[in-house]
Design a protein around this motif. Structure first.
Motif, short mmCIF file in Angstrom:
data_model
loop_
_atom_site.label_atom_id
_atom_site.label_comp_id
_atom_site.label_asym_id
_atom_site.label_seq_id
_atom_site.Cartn_x
_atom_site.Cartn_y
_atom_site.Cartn_z
N LEU A 56 -13.00 4.44 12.49
CA LEU A 56 -12.77 2.99 12.43
C LEU A 56 -13.93 2.19 13.03
CD1 LEU A 56 -8.97 2.65 13.34
CD2 LEU A 56 -10.04 2.41 11.11
N PHE A 166 -3.61 1.47 1.56
CA PHE A 166 -4.42 0.60 2.42
C PHE A 166 -5.36 -0.30 1.63
CE2 PHE A 166 -3.34 4.04 5.38
CZ PHE A 166 -2.94 3.31 6.48
N THR A 169 -11.05 -1.24 0.29
CA THR A 169 -11.97 -1.87 1.23
C THR A 169 -11.55 -1.65 2.69
OG1 THR A 169 -10.76 -3.98 1.12
CG2 THR A 169 -12.59 -3.65 -0.43
N HIS A 170 -10.36 -1.14 2.90
CA HIS A 170 -9.88 -0.86 4.26
C HIS A 170 -10.50 0.45 4.75
CE1 HIS A 170 -7.11 0.03 7.56
NE2 HIS A 170 -6.67 -1.21 7.48
N ARG A 174 -10.99 3.89 2.47
CA ARG A 174 -12.37 4.04 1.98
C ARG A 174 -12.85 5.45 2.28
NH1 ARG A 174 -17.08 4.82 0.28
NH2 ARG A 174 -18.85 3.41 0.64
N ALA A 239 -9.11 -5.27 9.73
CA ALA A 239 -9.10 -4.89 8.32
C ALA A 239 -7.81 -5.35 7.66
CB ALA A 239 -9.25 -3.37 8.19
N VAL A 240 -7.93 -5.82 6.44
CA VAL A 240 -6.78 -6.32 5.69
C VAL A 240 -6.25 -5.22 4.78
CG1 VAL A 240 -5.99 -8.04 4.02
CG2 VAL A 240 -7.69 -8.67 5.76
N ILE A 241 -4.95 -4.96 4.88
CA ILE A 241 -4.31 -3.96 4.02
C ILE A 241 -3.99 -4.60 2.67
CG2 ILE A 241 -2.23 -2.56 3.71
CD1 ILE A 241 -2.18 -2.15 6.73
N SER A 242 -4.36 -3.90 1.61
CA SER A 242 -4.10 -4.39 0.25
C SER A 242 -3.47 -3.25 -0.55
CB SER A 242 -5.41 -4.85 -0.41
OG SER A 242 -5.18 -5.30 -1.73
N THR A 243 -2.14 -3.24 -0.58
CA THR A 243 -1.40 -2.14 -1.19
C THR A 243 -1.30 -2.31 -2.71
OG1 THR A 243 -0.10 -1.89 0.83
CG2 THR A 243 0.77 -0.85 -1.15
#
Length: 430
Positions: A56, A166, A169-170, A174, A239-243
């Motif tokens: 991270l 995630f 981009t998270h 990644r 970090a933004v989670i984008s499921t």
């Protein structure tokens, strides 16, 4: 002389109490904490250095793992060959590893040679030079291993599940590609090393037959004065989670003899008060050989050689994951049976005898897991790196011992939410 009656089985009784040796913690002169676990009778000791940075904290893929791996490849005073030969001569073994938010360097040494072996480790940690020639060899080895692993359906499905949950981009979604192996270089490793390998970003653990002389050696090499640069670094934005919104994701591999199936979704983390009881439920569901999933899908239906479920913990969250490999033609029946077993746990109380079997398994696993000095070190390192308090194991034991069938029914209804799960299949289309 009293003879044992071997025709009568010993009485089975539940574990009434469970405690593990707590480390003695002290701050060394430079402020770095040293945790000492005095246990064991053999003249061997383990020394762990925990660096509070991992994947991270890296600015590009592979930076953390390659930095840690390169510590063995040369220092200002020692070549890689000298490091390997000296450790081998003294019968020592050294391991390096990286997790999501921590890095580890572990030394196993005979007690009588610890003063010599820890000196080698100190040079690696504080004087690493990252030689270009050795780096090229290590990078090529890892690159080849990456290409081999990327042909495995279980690896493809695992990576895709994290990407889907995630977002690509998270940091947790990644994954390194071939181009990242070509992009990583010695300068990026040195930058990560300077930023993270310092006395105020580390903690130390000694376990085994620890003598005062061994403690003095650690204090001399790691605790006497501050070391490392630790320049201030910008704090990365959260970090933004984008499921992914898709329920089923397929990763095609035309020549696959089997398909890898992973079903997963977000759940609570280890610090949530429900976590210990949820762990009991997940163990019963798919966490040991006699679990619901194994009994149904492996033993009764014969769809797979093995299937399991578990909670994978990440900072601030967790994933409930079911994982198996099966014949390409059996994917749909396996998915149906997984959800069928989830529904049963949401709708029916677990029989007392089944709960007792799971309870005995988990209590026995507790005893096996923390019976050696080095496993005790693992236990307390886990507590530190997970951000848990020292009563975690007591609560976990109490949950195993006290959880009822009604508790499991409540846990299943709260946390077994099929609509929040993503299915990933890697294999051949049928």
């Amino acid at each position: 002389m009293t003879m044992l009656d071997r025709t009568t089985a010993p009485e089975i009784r539940q574990l009434d109490d469970f405690s593990i040796i707590r480390p003695e913690t002290r701050a060394m002169r430079n402020g770095m904490p040293l945790h000492v676990i005095q246990a064991g009778s053999e003249d061997v000791v383990r020394f762990d250095l925990v660096i509070r940075s991992g994947q991270l904290q890296q600015s590009q893929p592979l930076q953390a793992v390659f930095t840690n791996r390169m510590l063995r490849e040369g220092t200002r005073t020692l070549t890689s060959a000298e490091i390997a030969e000296t450790l081998d001569y003294y019968g020592a073994w050294l391991d390096v590893s990286v997790s999501v938010d921590s890095s580890f360097v572990t030394l196993y040494s005979l007690s009588r040679y610890f003063s010599r072996t820890v000196e080698i480790m100190a040079s690696m940690i504080k004087e690493s030079v990252f030689p270009e020639k050795e780096f090229s060899v290590i990078r090529d080895i890892h690159k080849h291993q990456f290409m081999v692993n990327n042909q495995r359906v279980d690896v493809l499905s695992r990576k895709q599940l994290n990407r889907s949950l995630f977002g690509e981009t998270h940091p947790l979604g990644r994954y390194a590609g071939l181009e990242d192996y070509d992009r990583i270089n010695v300068e990026t490793l040195k930058e990560y090393y300077r930023r993270n390998y310092s006395s105020d970003n580390c903690s130390a653990y000694l376990s085994g037959k620890v003598t005062p002389e061994i403690i003095r050696c650690v204090e001399l090499h790691f605790g006497d004065e501050e070391w490392g640069q630790n320049p201030s670094a910008p704090v990365p934005a959260p970090a933004v989670i984008s499921t992914d919104s898709r329920k089923r994701i397929f990763v095609e591999k035309e020549d696959a003899m089997q398909s890898a199936l992973k079903i997963g979704g977000f759940t609570i983390d280890r610090r949530h008060p429900d976590y210990p009881k949820l762990r009991v439920l997940v163990t019963l569901f798919g966490g040991y050989f006699g679990s619901r999933l194994m009994s149904n899908i492996r033993e009764e239906k014969g769809y797979t050689y093995g299937i399991g479920a578990g909670i994978v913990a990440y900072p601030g969250t967790g994933l409930l994951i079911v994982s198996t490999e099966t014949g390409n033609e059996y994917v749909e029946p396996v998915v149906r049976e997984i959800y069928h077993e989830m529904d049963r746990l949401r709708e029916e109380r677990v029989p007392d005898d089944e709960l007792e079997m799971v309870r005995n398994y988990m209590l026995g696993d507790f005893c096996r897991s923390y019976e050696s000095p080095f496993s005790l070190s693992d236990a307390w390192i886990f507590i530190e790196t997970s951000g848990l308090d020292r009563d975690f194991y007591r609560r976990a034991l109490a949950a195993v011992r006290d959880t009822t069938s009604d508790d499991l029914l409540t846990m299943a209804q709260m946390y077994f939410c099929k609509e929040n799960l993503i299915e990933v299949v890697a294999g051949k289309k049928v």
